[in-house]
Design a protein around this motif. Structure first.
Motif, PDB file in Angstrom:
ATOM      1  N   ASN A  43      -6.026  -3.913   7.164  1.00  0.00           N
ATOM      2  CA  ASN A  43      -5.718  -4.964   6.197  1.00  0.00           C
ATOM      3  C   ASN A  43      -6.970  -5.444   5.470  1.00  0.00           C
ATOM      4  OD1 ASN A  43      -2.974  -5.162   6.252  1.00  0.00           O
ATOM      5  ND2 ASN A  43      -2.901  -6.770   7.777  1.00  0.00           N
ATOM      6  N   LEU A  44      -8.092  -5.506   6.165  1.00  0.00           N
ATOM      7  CA  LEU A  44      -9.343  -5.888   5.498  1.00  0.00           C
ATOM      8  C   LEU A  44      -9.720  -4.880   4.422  1.00  0.00           C
ATOM      9  CD1 LEU A  44     -11.604  -7.225   8.385  1.00  0.00           C
ATOM     10  CD2 LEU A  44     -10.706  -8.498   6.450  1.00  0.00           C
ATOM     11  N   VAL A  45      -9.525  -3.609   4.715  1.00  0.00           N
ATOM     12  CA  VAL A  45      -9.791  -2.570   3.712  1.00  0.00           C
ATOM     13  C   VAL A  45      -8.870  -2.752   2.515  1.00  0.00           C
ATOM     14  CG1 VAL A  45      -9.624  -0.094   3.260  1.00  0.00           C
ATOM     15  CG2 VAL A  45     -10.743  -0.898   5.330  1.00  0.00           C
ATOM     16  N   ALA A  49      -9.981  -3.732  -1.282  1.00  0.00           N
ATOM     17  CA  ALA A  49      -9.641  -2.847  -2.408  1.00  0.00           C
ATOM     18  C   ALA A  49      -8.889  -3.614  -3.490  1.00  0.00           C
ATOM     19  CB  ALA A  49      -8.804  -1.675  -1.908  1.00  0.00           C
ATOM     20  N   LEU A  50      -7.967  -4.467  -3.095  1.00  0.00           N
ATOM     21  CA  LEU A  50      -7.226  -5.256  -4.078  1.00  0.00           C
ATOM     22  C   LEU A  50      -8.136  -6.227  -4.821  1.00  0.00           C
ATOM     23  CD1 LEU A  50      -3.990  -5.929  -2.019  1.00  0.00           C
ATOM     24  CD2 LEU A  50      -4.180  -4.543  -4.096  1.00  0.00           C
ATOM     25  N   ILE A  51      -9.059  -6.850  -4.111  1.00  0.00           N
ATOM     26  CA  ILE A  51     -10.017  -7.757  -4.767  1.00  0.00           C
ATOM     27  C   ILE A  51     -10.906  -6.974  -5.729  1.00  0.00           C
ATOM     28  CG2 ILE A  51     -12.031  -9.224  -4.360  1.00  0.00           C
ATOM     29  CD1 ILE A  51     -10.597 -10.240  -1.849  1.00  0.00           C
ATOM     30  N   SER A  52     -11.265  -5.744  -5.338  1.00  0.00           N
ATOM     31  CA  SER A  52     -12.063  -4.902  -6.222  1.00  0.00           C
ATOM     32  C   SER A  52     -11.301  -4.578  -7.504  1.00  0.00           C
ATOM     33  CB  SER A  52     -12.449  -3.615  -5.493  1.00  0.00           C
ATOM     34  OG  SER A  52     -13.139  -2.743  -6.338  1.00  0.00           O
ATOM     35  N   HIS A  58     -16.646  -1.765  -9.014  1.00  0.00           N
ATOM     36  CA  HIS A  58     -16.794  -0.683  -8.040  1.00  0.00           C
ATOM     37  C   HIS A  58     -17.773  -1.060  -6.934  1.00  0.00           C
ATOM     38  CE1 HIS A  58     -14.512   2.149 -10.435  1.00  0.00           C
ATOM     39  NE2 HIS A  58     -15.166   1.721 -11.499  1.00  0.00           N
ATOM     40  N   ALA A  59     -18.248  -2.284  -6.945  1.00  0.00           N
ATOM     41  CA  ALA A  59     -19.279  -2.704  -5.993  1.00  0.00           C
ATOM     42  C   ALA A  59     -18.753  -2.803  -4.569  1.00  0.00           C
ATOM     43  CB  ALA A  59     -19.860  -4.052  -6.414  1.00  0.00           C
ATOM     44  N   PHE A  60     -17.445  -2.915  -4.396  1.00  0.00           N
ATOM     45  CA  PHE A  60     -16.888  -3.110  -3.063  1.00  0.00           C
ATOM     46  C   PHE A  60     -16.554  -1.807  -2.351  1.00  0.00           C
ATOM     47  CE2 PHE A  60     -15.723  -7.046  -5.315  1.00  0.00           C
ATOM     48  CZ  PHE A  60     -16.373  -7.953  -4.483  1.00  0.00           C
ATOM     49  N   ILE A  64     -15.777  -1.178   1.651  1.00  0.00           N
ATOM     50  CA  ILE A  64     -14.530  -0.608   2.159  1.00  0.00           C
ATOM     51  C   ILE A  64     -14.828   0.512   3.149  1.00  0.00           C
ATOM     52  CG2 ILE A  64     -12.526   0.776   1.483  1.00  0.00           C
ATOM     53  CD1 ILE A  64     -12.443  -0.874  -1.101  1.00  0.00           C
ATOM     54  N   LEU A  65     -15.765   1.377   2.814  1.00  0.00           N
ATOM     55  CA  LEU A  65     -16.132   2.463   3.731  1.00  0.00           C
ATOM     56  C   LEU A  65     -16.723   1.928   5.031  1.00  0.00           C
ATOM     57  CD1 LEU A  65     -17.692   5.043   1.259  1.00  0.00           C
ATOM     58  CD2 LEU A  65     -15.587   5.277   2.566  1.00  0.00           C
ATOM     59  N   LEU A  66     -17.565   0.924   4.930  1.00  0.00           N
ATOM     60  CA  LEU A  66     -18.189   0.344   6.124  1.00  0.00           C
ATOM     61  C   LEU A  66     -17.143  -0.291   7.035  1.00  0.00           C
ATOM     62  CD1 LEU A  66     -20.861  -0.312   7.556  1.00  0.00           C
ATOM     63  CD2 LEU A  66     -20.868  -2.471   6.323  1.00  0.00           C
ATOM     64  N   ILE A  67     -16.219  -1.056   6.471  1.00  0.00           N
ATOM     65  CA  ILE A  67     -15.175  -1.694   7.278  1.00  0.00           C
ATOM     66  C   ILE A  67     -14.309  -0.627   7.946  1.00  0.00           C
ATOM     67  CG2 ILE A  67     -13.089  -3.112   7.189  1.00  0.00           C
ATOM     68  CD1 ILE A  67     -14.421  -4.720   4.947  1.00  0.00           C
ATOM     69  N   GLY A  68     -13.971   0.418   7.213  1.00  0.00           N
ATOM     70  CA  GLY A  68     -13.156   1.495   7.779  1.00  0.00           C
ATOM     71  C   GLY A  68     -13.843   2.205   8.932  1.00  0.00           C
TER      72      GLY A  68
END
Length: 94
Positions: A43-45, A49-52, A58-60, A64-68
């Motif tokens: 859900n955090l990912v 992504a939705l906030i991005s 594209h800064a997020f 996203i990769l780090l959280i995943g």
């Protein structure tokens, strides 16, 4: 129209997070808590992504990769701990 759908998806992801936090706290077993923590990572990912998309940035993507990656490593460590009782196995030569 797409803005409404993205904001609606953010609301649903946020409500889902509340349910998952409840499951982490009140889960009947440790396995349920681990699954809820993994779902929180997913859900955090999704929220990131939705906030991005909302911010048109594209800064997020690195976040996203780090959280995943961290969510995956945490889930694997919890699963190994539940199965064997230890996360890092060390050979003893005594």
């Amino acid at each position: 129209m797409i803005d409404i759908m993205i904001r609606l998806a953010l609301v649903f992801c946020s409500l889902s997070m509340l349910g998952l936090i409840y499951r982490v706290i009140k889960g009947p077993s440790v396995a349920d808590r681990v699954i809820a923590l993994d779902a929180i990572g997913v859900n955090l990912v999704a929220i990131t992504a939705l906030i991005s998309i909302v911010l048109n940035s594209h800064a997020f993507l690195e976040i996203i990769l780090l959280i995943g990656i961290l969510a995956f490593i945490g889930t694997v460590a919890f699963a190994k701990y539940l199965e064997k009782g230890v996360i890092i196995e060390r050979e003893r030569n005594h």
